[in-house]
Design a protein around this motif. Sequence first.
Motif, PDB file in Angstrom:
ATOM      1  N   GLU A 186       0.823  -1.219   0.000  1.00  0.00           N
ATOM      2  CA  GLU A 186       0.000   0.000   0.000  1.00  0.00           C
ATOM      3  C   GLU A 186       0.853   1.264   0.000  1.00  0.00           C
ATOM      4  OE1 GLU A 186      -0.421  -2.597   1.956  1.00  0.00           O
ATOM      5  OE2 GLU A 186      -2.528  -3.114   2.217  1.00  0.00           O
ATOM      6  N   LYS A 227      -5.377   6.085   1.063  1.00  0.00           N
ATOM      7  CA  LYS A 227      -6.761   5.571   1.122  1.00  0.00           C
ATOM      8  C   LYS A 227      -7.044   4.738  -0.142  1.00  0.00           C
ATOM      9  CE  LYS A 227     -11.462   7.491   1.693  1.00  0.00           C
ATOM     10  NZ  LYS A 227     -12.011   6.348   2.332  1.00  0.00           N
ATOM     11  N   ASP A 228      -6.645   5.304  -1.286  1.00  0.00           N
ATOM     12  CA  ASP A 228      -6.871   4.600  -2.556  1.00  0.00           C
ATOM     13  C   ASP A 228      -6.098   3.286  -2.608  1.00  0.00           C
ATOM     14  OD1 ASP A 228      -8.472   6.639  -3.318  1.00  0.00           O
ATOM     15  OD2 ASP A 228      -7.038   7.585  -4.691  1.00  0.00           O
ATOM     16  N   GLU A 287      -7.569   0.572  -0.448  1.00  0.00           N
ATOM     17  CA  GLU A 287      -8.756  -0.030  -1.087  1.00  0.00           C
ATOM     18  C   GLU A 287      -8.343  -0.970  -2.224  1.00  0.00           C
ATOM     19  OE1 GLU A 287     -11.808   3.555  -0.183  1.00  0.00           O
ATOM     20  OE2 GLU A 287     -11.694   2.890  -2.283  1.00  0.00           O
ATOM     21  N   ASN A 323      -6.828  -4.102  -0.698  1.00  0.00           N
ATOM     22  CA  ASN A 323      -7.896  -4.862  -0.029  1.00  0.00           C
ATOM     23  C   ASN A 323      -8.773  -5.574  -1.060  1.00  0.00           C
ATOM     24  OD1 ASN A 323      -7.422  -4.540   2.691  1.00  0.00           O
ATOM     25  ND2 ASN A 323      -8.852  -2.850   2.974  1.00  0.00           N
ATOM     26  N   ASN A 324      -9.038  -4.911  -2.167  1.00  0.00           N
ATOM     27  CA  ASN A 324      -9.873  -5.547  -3.190  1.00  0.00           C
ATOM     28  C   ASN A 324      -9.189  -6.784  -3.772  1.00  0.00           C
ATOM     29  OD1 ASN A 324     -12.010  -3.861  -2.871  1.00  0.00           O
ATOM     30  ND2 ASN A 324     -11.374  -2.422  -4.491  1.00  0.00           N
ATOM     31  N   ARG A 377      -9.786  -9.360  -1.255  1.00  0.00           N
ATOM     32  CA  ARG A 377     -11.184  -9.839  -1.292  1.00  0.00           C
ATOM     33  C   ARG A 377     -11.369 -10.845  -2.430  1.00  0.00           C
ATOM     34  NH1 ARG A 377     -12.319  -4.067  -0.239  1.00  0.00           N
ATOM     35  NH2 ARG A 377     -13.072  -3.931   1.912  1.00  0.00           N
ATOM     36  N   LEU A 394      -8.212  -7.782   6.305  1.00  0.00           N
ATOM     37  CA  LEU A 394      -8.164  -6.552   5.507  1.00  0.00           C
ATOM     38  C   LEU A 394      -7.572  -5.432   6.353  1.00  0.00           C
ATOM     39  CD1 LEU A 394     -11.743  -6.689   3.929  1.00  0.00           C
ATOM     40  CD2 LEU A 394      -9.587  -7.402   2.872  1.00  0.00           C
ATOM     41  N   GLU A 443     -10.451   0.283   6.452  1.00  0.00           N
ATOM     42  CA  GLU A 443     -10.546   1.362   5.454  1.00  0.00           C
ATOM     43  C   GLU A 443     -11.171   2.627   6.041  1.00  0.00           C
ATOM     44  OE1 GLU A 443     -12.683  -0.339   2.162  1.00  0.00           O
ATOM     45  OE2 GLU A 443     -11.031  -1.664   1.603  1.00  0.00           O
ATOM     46  N   ASN A 444     -11.515   2.585   7.327  1.00  0.00           N
ATOM     47  CA  ASN A 444     -12.288   3.704   7.879  1.00  0.00           C
ATOM     48  C   ASN A 444     -11.484   4.708   8.683  1.00  0.00           C
ATOM     49  OD1 ASN A 444     -14.746   2.665   6.837  1.00  0.00           O
ATOM     50  ND2 ASN A 444     -14.651   1.096   8.432  1.00  0.00           N
ATOM     51  N   GLN A 453      -4.341   5.516   9.465  1.00  0.00           N
ATOM     52  CA  GLN A 453      -4.107   4.583   8.358  1.00  0.00           C
ATOM     53  C   GLN A 453      -2.843   3.751   8.606  1.00  0.00           C
ATOM     54  OE1 GLN A 453      -3.952   7.592   5.269  1.00  0.00           O
ATOM     55  NE2 GLN A 453      -5.809   6.783   4.327  1.00  0.00           N
TER      56      GLN A 453
END
Length: 422
Positions: free
Chosen positions: A82, A202-203, A206, A209-210, A213, A318, A321-322, A329
């Motif tokens: 990340e 943040k991007d 995500e 994490n995707n 997933r 994960l 993300e919040n 972060q």
Amino acid sequence: MADYRKMWEELGMDLETHDQLCEVLPQAFGDVYLSQENRPESMDYYNMVVADIHGIRPAELVAAQKTGTKVFGTFCVYVPDEVIVASGAIATGLCGGSQFWVPGGEKVLPTNTCPLIKASVGARLDATCPFFRIADMYIGETTCDGKKKAWEILGEDVPIHVMDLPQMKRAKDIKAWEDEILTLKDVVEKETGNTVTFESLKDSIELINNKRRALERLYNLRKNENVPISGRDVLLISQIAFYDDPGRFTQMTNKLCDELEKRVQDGVSVCQSGDKRIMITGTPMAVPNWKLHQIIETTGGIVVCEETCTGTRYFEHLVDENSNTFEGQVEALAERYMNINCACFTPNEGRIEDILRLAKEYKVDGIIDVNLKFCNLYDTEGYLVERGMREANIPVLGIETDYTDSDASQLRTRIGAFMEML
Ligand code: BJ8
């Protein structure tokens, strides 16, 4: 197939020796992969990627470098992609999984070093892998002794930053990893000339994490009684996950999962009734190390799960993300990564708990605990893993192997006998 010789030459590769590798890989891939029946159609993408493994993705990386993008090479699932991605750079896994590179590593490392380290060093020093040539900087870590010393040798040839991974999981260790993540941020910012911001992080959180997933979705499909995809194919996908473009990889893996869901609905399975459901635990399997899966799946078994770094340890958990702040972060990153249970930690009971949980979730008939020769960490922990499984009445077979084929028939006999016992 496109001609990549000019690119390889410009990367300073030893073309003659590299040609020898290019000659043997398609044969190995054909034997292990294309010989399978009833493969999902969506495997075509991964077949294509691996058929041109030293061409397609390296060409993309070189093209990105020409526009100023930096490429960082990594060797461990504790290194947070990340942060690299948030600096506008590309992260690519570099672990060597072929015997082809081992003699090159042995020129500078003791023979009793694990093949993963020897192959990785050999691939760089012998100039026979484009990924090792392309990376502007390597990111190492202080996981095992062999790697720590290898960084010093590689560091004479290529810029390298080593992350100091704590080896216990107390609050202060998690805090220390947070600091290491911040240092990595400084390093990538300096190398790229870009700033890692709350938004870019943040991007990238995500994005990665995707990818996790998608891999989790793929793994979940293997929990079905009718297993819709072979263990070999999933291993290949996991290996490709380390160096493919993360967005594209996620998209292609979700597409594959759509097809697999349909297979499950239609009762389509790649295994025969009576095949034993096997989970592999232990050391990672870097591309093109497909040996164990191939033996298991041609000896009456189907691999339904890997508790390895080319398996569940790569994608489970994960990153939150919040978080509303940059500090939050980084804390979330440290928390997620310190949740991985590698044998370099002490104590490491979490790994035994993971294996017991996974054995249940994937309804396994037996476990094969595999150790790469000369990996002291996983070898020693094997005692506790195997004892834990026996206590839970889960059949377990411990094996040690390397990248050569010299033990293949012996392994086949032992695994065959284990399978009969299940
Ligand atoms: S988190 S498993 S990727 S260190 S190189 S430890 S096999 S002697 S690879 Fe690893 Fe990170 Fe842990 Fe996973 Fe043993 Fe070889 Fe060392 Fe190895």
